[in-house]
Design an enzyme around this catalytic site. Structure first.
Site, PDB file in Angstrom:
ATOM      1  N   GLN A   1     -13.767 -21.668   1.989  1.00  0.00           N
ATOM      2  CA  GLN A   1     -13.823 -22.709   0.947  1.00  0.00           C
ATOM      3  C   GLN A   1     -13.433 -22.183  -0.427  1.00  0.00           C
ATOM      4  OE1 GLN A   1     -14.109 -25.821   1.573  1.00  0.00           O
ATOM      5  NE2 GLN A   1     -14.972 -25.806   3.625  1.00  0.00           N
TER       6      GLN A   1
ATOM      7  N   CYS B   1     -21.726 -28.430   9.956  1.00  0.00           N
ATOM      8  CA  CYS B   1     -21.718 -27.118  10.624  1.00  0.00           C
ATOM      9  C   CYS B   1     -22.532 -26.097   9.843  1.00  0.00           C
ATOM     10  CB  CYS B   1     -20.299 -26.601  10.829  1.00  0.00           C
ATOM     11  SG  CYS B   1     -19.421 -27.518  12.078  1.00  0.00           S
TER      12      CYS B   1
ATOM     13  N   LYS C   1      -6.982 -25.207   5.569  1.00  0.00           N
ATOM     14  CA  LYS C   1      -7.743 -25.715   4.421  1.00  0.00           C
ATOM     15  C   LYS C   1      -7.000 -25.475   3.110  1.00  0.00           C
ATOM     16  CE  LYS C   1     -12.287 -24.854   6.531  1.00  0.00           C
ATOM     17  NZ  LYS C   1     -12.812 -26.156   6.924  1.00  0.00           N
TER      18      LYS C   1
ATOM     19  N   HIS D   1     -21.891 -21.395   6.920  1.00  0.00           N
ATOM     20  CA  HIS D   1     -21.327 -22.265   7.958  1.00  0.00           C
ATOM     21  C   HIS D   1     -21.636 -21.610   9.312  1.00  0.00           C
ATOM     22  CE1 HIS D   1     -17.999 -24.009  10.348  1.00  0.00           C
ATOM     23  NE2 HIS D   1     -17.897 -24.941   9.425  1.00  0.00           N
TER      24      HIS D   1
ATOM     25  N   ASP E   1     -16.707 -14.786   3.514  1.00  0.00           N
ATOM     26  CA  ASP E   1     -16.119 -15.976   4.116  1.00  0.00           C
ATOM     27  C   ASP E   1     -15.431 -16.758   2.982  1.00  0.00           C
ATOM     28  OD1 ASP E   1     -15.509 -18.427   5.148  1.00  0.00           O
ATOM     29  OD2 ASP E   1     -17.488 -18.829   6.002  1.00  0.00           O
TER      30      ASP E   1
HETATM   31  C1  LIG Z   1     -17.587 -22.027   4.561  1.00  0.00           C
HETATM   32  C2  LIG Z   1     -16.835 -22.183   5.828  1.00  0.00           C
HETATM   33  N1  LIG Z   1     -16.672 -21.130   6.624  1.00  0.00           N
HETATM   34  C3  LIG Z   1     -15.978 -21.195   7.766  1.00  0.00           C
HETATM   35  C4  LIG Z   1     -15.422 -22.383   8.180  1.00  0.00           C
HETATM   36  C5  LIG Z   1     -14.679 -22.410   9.465  1.00  0.00           C
HETATM   37  O1  LIG Z   1     -13.357 -22.734   9.284  1.00  0.00           O
HETATM   38  P1  LIG Z   1     -12.433 -22.911  10.567  1.00  0.00           P
HETATM   39  O2  LIG Z   1     -13.038 -24.026  11.372  1.00  0.00           O
HETATM   40  O3  LIG Z   1     -11.100 -23.251  10.031  1.00  0.00           O
HETATM   41  O4  LIG Z   1     -12.477 -21.623  11.302  1.00  0.00           O
HETATM   42  C6  LIG Z   1     -15.566 -23.520   7.396  1.00  0.00           C
HETATM   43  C7  LIG Z   1     -15.011 -24.802   7.826  1.00  0.00           C
HETATM   44  O5  LIG Z   1     -15.348 -25.851   7.327  1.00  0.00           O
HETATM   45  C8  LIG Z   1     -16.293 -23.418   6.187  1.00  0.00           C
HETATM   46  O6  LIG Z   1     -16.453 -24.468   5.383  1.00  0.00           O
END
Ligand SMILES: Cc1ncc(COP(=O)(O)O)c(C=O)c1O
Length: 419
Positions: A210, A375, A233, A129, A207
């Site tokens: 998800q 993203c 999430k 992401h 990360d």
């Molecule tokens: C794999 C992954 N990493 C990071 C993020 C970023 O999350 P946040 O916008 O809550 O910081 C997302 C958000 O969709 C994501 O899917």
């Protein structure tokens, strides 16, 4: 809710806890298939936040009166619960941030600034992401380091193990990698990658945006150095996320922000940092967010993370099966035989129809899905060669009949566009 191991989730009962699921969108009952973007919130979380404001709203840490002491202990308890939820060693290793993105930025701007230098390598993967790309890209630019990407395999569903080895041979300072892809759904072997990364002297950031909401996570078992997640999430409110870091690393790292709360003492010309995790939390914390996240963790523990995972696997299996029966649909990521290595995300493309048009027709049917690059532009645009994808994603409250509704909406799209 009581934990009932090995039984299916009582989805109808779960759904009753989520007020929004009883509402409608465009005059149709809401079908929410966008939990990878943000999850819905159970009444237990909504009530916990509202009760804090109604009954014991006060600032935390130093109030010498009852409601402040209660707010403080609830906030600390929230961290203790999260530490247990991801099997961190102690609450001191849980720093609250606004979201996973902020957590990654904190690591890149603190540990990264201190430990990455000219000519060093930073390794991420081709399925990240933007949140796990841009902070590292900027760190590389600041320091004159190189940002490398682990490539995907030929089927464009998983990381290429050979390329992983080649990239690790460059001895990166840090490997920052997602546990579960928000586009492909692929669950990476994060424990194996961490071991390989440690063998070449790299630190590892996982990360978990998800993964933590959808499966049991054990940071001790993974042995990662950092792990990040977003509360919103995983049934919690927006505005609260977490950074897990191993104690010795957090202790050796300077904080990013400074001011109140993160300091033990200040003289006119000197200061001493507070203990972990407070050293990394400057200013008044998101107290309501922490309390809401605490209620969300209680809820997930009540359901049981193994059952959450099983439920989503079932839905993914069913969605792939149904989608494959529709003409002109391409599904991205692992197929039916890879469902065990896939989280509750299914991205697809209807040939000849822009994903935004698909999402708009879904919207008119009361179905919320996501369309775009999710993203993850390097993955979607460059590696997969697609401008945009449609994505449905699941959580504990979704049902097979909602998958059926999505399939019916696809048929409507095809009728409208005559494909
Ligand atoms: C794999 C992954 N990493 C990071 C993020 C970023 O999350 P946040 O916008 O809550 O910081 C997302 C958000 O969709 C994501 O899917």
């Amino acid at each position: 809710m009581m934990q009932m191991a090995h039984e299916d989730i009582d989805v109808e009962r779960v759904r009753r806890d989520f007020p929004i699921l009883g509402t409608s969108m465009n005059g149709k009952p809401l079908v929410y298939l966008d939990s990878a973007a943000t999850s819905q919130k159970p009444i237990q979380v909504i009530d916990a936040i509202s009760n804090y404001y109604k009954e014991y709203n006060a600032n935390i840490h130093r109030g010498i009166y009852q409601i402040s002491e209660r707010a403080t202990s609830e906030y600390i308890e929230s961290k203790e619960k999260l530490a247990k939820f991801i099997n961190a060693g102690e609450m001191a290793e849980i720093v609250y941030t606004r979201n996973a993105t902020e957590s990654i930025n904190v690591v890149a701007l603190t540990w990264g600034n201190e430990n990455v230098g000219k000519g060093d390598h930073i390794l991420i993967s081709d399925m990240e992401h933007h949140s796990n790309i841009v902070p590292w890209m900027l760190l590389a630019e600041r320091k004159g380091a190189t940002l490398d990407y682990i490539k995907l395999d030929g089927a464009k569903a998983e990381l290429d193990p050979k390329n992983l080895e080649e990239q690790l041979a460059k001895k990166p300072k840090i490997v920052a990698i997602t546990q579960a892809s928000n586009v492909l759904g692929t669950i990476n072997d994060i424990k194996g990658i961490t071991k390989m990364a440690h063998d070449v002297g790299a630190k590892v950031l996982v990360d978990g945006a998800q993964s933590a909401p959808h499966m049991a996570v054990d940071v001790k078992d993974i042995d990662c150095d950092f792990f990040v997640l977003s509360g919103h999430k995983m049934l919690g409110p927006t505005g609260i996320g977490a950074l897990y870091g191993k104690r010795e690393i957090l202790e050796a790292t300077e904080p990013l922000f400074s001011g109140g709360d993160m300091i033990r003492s200040v003289r006119h010309n000197e200061h001493a940092w507070n203990d972990l995790p407070w050293k990394f939390e400057a200013g008044t914390s998101d107290i309501a967010g922490g309390i809401g996240l605490s209620a969300a963790i209680d809820y997930l523990n009540g359901v049981g993370m193994d059952r959450v995972r099983d439920h989503e696997k079932k839905l993914v299996r069913y969605a792939i099966e149904r989608l494959s029966q529709v003409g002109g649909v391409r599904i991205f990521g692992l197929g039916q035989d890879g469902v065990d290595r896939r989280c509750g995300v299914v991205s697809f493309k209807l040939d000849g129809i822009h994903p935004h048009d698909v999402a708009q027709i879904f919207d008119s049917e009361g179905i919320a899905i996501r369309a775009g690059h999710h993203c993850a532009m390097p993955l979607v645009t460059e590696t997969l060669g697609e401008g945009a994808l449609s994505r449905i994603s699941f959580y504990i409250y979704n049902t097979e009949s909602e998958v059926d509704a999505a399939i019916a909406a696809i048929e409507t799209v095809r009728r409208i566009f005559k494909v």
